[in-house]
Design a protein around this motif. Structure first.
Motif, PDB file in Angstrom:
ATOM      1  N   TYR A  40      -4.906  -0.258   4.787  1.00 17.61           N
ATOM      2  CA  TYR A  40      -5.929   0.340   3.484  1.00 17.61           C
ATOM      3  C   TYR A  40      -5.945   1.673   3.060  1.00 17.61           C
ATOM      4  CZ  TYR A  40     -10.199   3.091   0.801  1.00 17.61           C
ATOM      5  OH  TYR A  40     -10.925   3.610  -0.145  1.00 17.61           O
ATOM      6  N   TYR A  41      -5.555   1.458   1.520  1.00 15.71           N
ATOM      7  CA  TYR A  41      -5.630   3.369   0.979  1.00 15.71           C
ATOM      8  C   TYR A  41      -6.298   3.463   0.025  1.00 15.71           C
ATOM      9  CZ  TYR A  41      -2.590   6.240  -1.930  1.00 15.71           C
ATOM     10  OH  TYR A  41      -2.328   7.689  -2.006  1.00 15.71           O
ATOM     11  N   GLY A  42      -6.432   4.451  -0.240  1.00 15.18           N
ATOM     12  CA  GLY A  42      -7.891   4.690  -1.069  1.00 15.18           C
ATOM     13  C   GLY A  42      -7.396   6.406  -1.507  1.00 15.18           C
ATOM     14  N   ALA A  90       1.074  -1.187  -0.040  1.00 15.05           N
ATOM     15  CA  ALA A  90      -0.165  -0.166  -0.260  1.00 15.05           C
ATOM     16  C   ALA A  90       1.442   1.362  -0.192  1.00 15.05           C
ATOM     17  CB  ALA A  90      -0.689   0.063   1.423  1.00 15.05           C
ATOM     18  N   ASP A  92      -8.863   8.927  -4.753  1.00 20.72           N
ATOM     19  CA  ASP A  92     -10.119   8.639  -6.176  1.00 20.72           C
ATOM     20  C   ASP A  92      -9.816  10.243  -6.423  1.00 20.72           C
ATOM     21  OD1 ASP A  92     -12.953   9.009  -6.725  1.00 20.72           O
ATOM     22  OD2 ASP A  92     -13.661  10.071  -4.941  1.00 20.72           O
ATOM     23  N   PHE A 119      -5.815  -3.013  -0.504  1.00 19.91           N
ATOM     24  CA  PHE A 119      -6.309  -3.565   0.155  1.00 19.91           C
ATOM     25  C   PHE A 119      -4.453  -4.416   1.233  1.00 19.91           C
ATOM     26  CE2 PHE A 119      -9.928  -2.660  -0.818  1.00 19.91           C
ATOM     27  CZ  PHE A 119     -10.987  -2.061  -0.488  1.00 19.91           C
ATOM     28  N   ASP A 158      -8.909   5.414 -10.469  1.00 15.99           N
ATOM     29  CA  ASP A 158      -9.282   6.146  -8.430  1.00 15.99           C
ATOM     30  C   ASP A 158      -8.054   4.077  -8.729  1.00 15.99           C
ATOM     31  OD1 ASP A 158     -11.224   7.723  -9.086  1.00 15.99           O
ATOM     32  OD2 ASP A 158     -12.374   6.948  -9.090  1.00 15.99           O
ATOM     33  N   LEU A 159      -8.099   4.530  -7.304  1.00 14.80           N
ATOM     34  CA  LEU A 159      -7.182   3.510  -7.125  1.00 14.80           C
ATOM     35  C   LEU A 159      -7.420   2.917  -5.550  1.00 14.80           C
ATOM     36  CD1 LEU A 159      -4.596   1.863  -7.088  1.00 14.80           C
ATOM     37  CD2 LEU A 159      -3.278   3.547  -6.191  1.00 14.80           C
ATOM     38  N   GLN A 160      -7.845   1.647  -5.233  1.00 10.51           N
ATOM     39  CA  GLN A 160      -7.832   1.277  -4.018  1.00 10.51           C
ATOM     40  C   GLN A 160      -6.815  -0.079  -3.280  1.00 10.51           C
ATOM     41  OE1 GLN A 160     -11.875  -0.146  -3.894  1.00 10.51           O
ATOM     42  NE2 GLN A 160     -12.567   1.347  -2.939  1.00 10.51           N
ATOM     43  N   SER A 213      -7.382   8.666   1.288  1.00 11.78           N
ATOM     44  CA  SER A 213      -7.644   7.930   2.932  1.00 11.78           C
ATOM     45  C   SER A 213      -6.901   7.260   2.987  1.00 11.78           C
ATOM     46  CB  SER A 213      -9.150   7.804   3.159  1.00 11.78           C
ATOM     47  OG  SER A 213      -9.327   6.908   1.962  1.00 11.78           O
ATOM     48  N   ASP A 254     -12.802   0.025  -9.368  1.00 12.16           N
ATOM     49  CA  ASP A 254     -13.922  -1.075  -8.700  1.00 12.16           C
ATOM     50  C   ASP A 254     -13.752  -2.135  -9.004  1.00 12.16           C
ATOM     51  OD1 ASP A 254     -15.086   0.335  -6.180  1.00 12.16           O
ATOM     52  OD2 ASP A 254     -16.061   1.266  -8.432  1.00 12.16           O
ATOM     53  N   ARG A 268      -6.768  -2.700  -6.389  1.00 13.73           N
ATOM     54  CA  ARG A 268      -8.381  -2.674  -7.735  1.00 13.73           C
ATOM     55  C   ARG A 268      -7.913  -1.223  -8.105  1.00 13.73           C
ATOM     56  NH1 ARG A 268     -12.756  -5.003  -6.255  1.00 13.73           N
ATOM     57  NH2 ARG A 268     -14.255  -3.483  -6.329  1.00 13.73           N
TER      58      ARG A 268
END
Length: 416
Positions: A234-236, A39, A238, A250, A246-248, A210, A278, A275
């Motif tokens: 967790y890293y997000g 992350a 937007d 885990f 957009d990146l997520q 976030s 999504d 991800r």
């Protein structure tokens, strides 16, 4: 050659403790080719923990230039003896400094300033019982407001350090701006069948960031302070303009921290899920170990090995992502240098080999990274990140060019 972008990131953190190239095709979106296997928030978490350590590093104050010969000329001079103890601390000789302070207190008991310094030294030696007694005695005497704050902070740190099991929650939110988010080629063109084709113009983009981490650690019942830990992150990010980026991320990992005198060994295993828009883009299982060596009080070399089994999926932003599936091996070495009480510099060199289903997605390369850190008041910090990365790929992508690709990336960033 590619300029990957100048990145500016401003992030607020809450920390709670509870008892690649001009020759490039359209097949893979440039901005996601180098998707992380850890992350991006890990670096922020590492800096937060470093700030916690640095917060106690400067408790001992500025160091005078005093020798043992000076003390012998005036052995009953309290101020001179205390200054000599501070000089011993500057050399990293904590045990000798503790003995000097103990001798002072035998001659002149109930000196709050000396008891304060003795308590701080014993805290650094992990002799928490003696540190508590000395600090409590200092607080019962006459101290300045700053000295009283030092003693209270040290007592709080001791209480936390004596907890065998700790649950820590770190939360963060902020903004990130990248002036070349899609990582367009520096020359303004890309190759298709060896024919230059105009690339898209560079576009900056802002992302709402976030991050969160939950960490559970337990100190083992031995004198060394060894511990086991597990954590989830967790890293997000937007994106405000390019939603397809957009990146997520885990992540979960577990390991141990083992202390061998001046050496610290940290083996760990982990799993990550990345991800994009999504959609599941990358799943990775990894393992590795890091060895740190406290060579000098302010200088610590380290070495780290990591192996990751990366499995990519085709997604709309990277329709040929599966071509990148394979092992990634990396060996890194460097040092952490405490230049000043609030200024540190980390230098890391890395050798990396990436295997892939297609030769044009596999490579071997090198990277050099400089990370200066300035610790401000109230847990705030400024952190720079300057990276140069060279990658040489194993084979050409015939759709792009008959020549084998090579990348040189430059990345610069600053975080507050």
């Amino acid at each position: 050659m590619r300029f990957s972008g100048a990145v500016l990131c401003a992030t607020l953190l809450w920390h709670l403790t509870v008892p690649e190239a001009a020759a490039q095709s359209e097949r893979s979106a440039p901005a996601v080719q180098n998707a992380p296997t850890r992350a991006p928030a890990d670096a922020v978490f590492d800096e937060l923990e470093r700030i916690d350590r640095e917060r106690h590093r400067d408790l001992l104050g500025k160091v005078p230039d005093v020798t043992w010969a000076d003390v012998l000329r005036d052995p009953d001079n309290l101020t001179l003896n205390v200054a000599y103890a501070r000089a011993q601390l500057a050399r990293g000789d904590l045990k000798s400094a503790s003995a000097t302070l103990e001798r002072i207190l035998l001659i002149s008991p109930h000196e709050p300033q000396v008891e304060l310094l003795q308590g701080l030294v014993l805290y650094r030696l992990r002799e928490y019982g003696g540190a508590e007694r000395a600090l409590s005695a200092a607080l019962a005497g006459k101290l300045s407001d700053d000295q009283r704050t030092q003693a209270e902070r040290a007592l709080s740190a001791i209480a936390e350090a004596q907890q065998q099991t700790r649950l820590t929650l770190t939360l963060g939110a902020g903004l990130r701006y990248d002036d070349n988010r899609e990582q367009e080629p520096l020359g303004g063109s890309r190759l298709v069948l060896d024919t230059p084709v105009e690339a898209d113009a560079e576009h900056g983009d802002t992302a709402v960031v976030s991050l969160a981490r939950v960490r559970l650690s337990h100190e083992l019942d031995n004198q060394d302070g060894d511990l086991v830990f597990g954590e989830a992150t967790y890293y997000g990010a937007d994106q405000l303009r390019d939603n397809n980026l957009d990146l997520q991320v885990f992540g979960a990992n577990a390991g141990m921290t083992l202390y061998f005198g001046a050496f610290t060994l940290t083996p760990r295993v982990g799993a990550d899920l990345v991800r994009l828009e999504d959609q599941n883009y990358l799943t990775a299982l990894s393992g590795g170990a890091r060895l740190d060596w406290q060579l000098l009080p302010d200088f610590a070399p380290f070495a780290e090995f990591r192996l990751a089994d990366e499995n990519f999926d085709d997604v709309s932003a990277a329709p040929s992502g599966e071509d990148r599936t394979g092992l990634r091996r990396s060996l890194a070495a460097g040092f952490q240098w405490q230049v000043l009480p609030r200024v540190s510099l980390a230098v890391t060199g890395e050798r990396q080999v990436k295997e892939a289903r297609r030769d044009y997605e596999g490579y071997h390369g090198y990277a050099l990274r400089l990370t200066p850190l300035l610790v401000l008041d109230n847990g705030q910090f400024l952190r720079g990140d300057f990276t140069v990365r060279q990658r040489d790929y194993f084979g050409p992508d015939a759709f792009v060019s008959s020549e084998t690709r090579g990348d040189t990336d430059y990345v610069a960033g600053i975080s507050y």
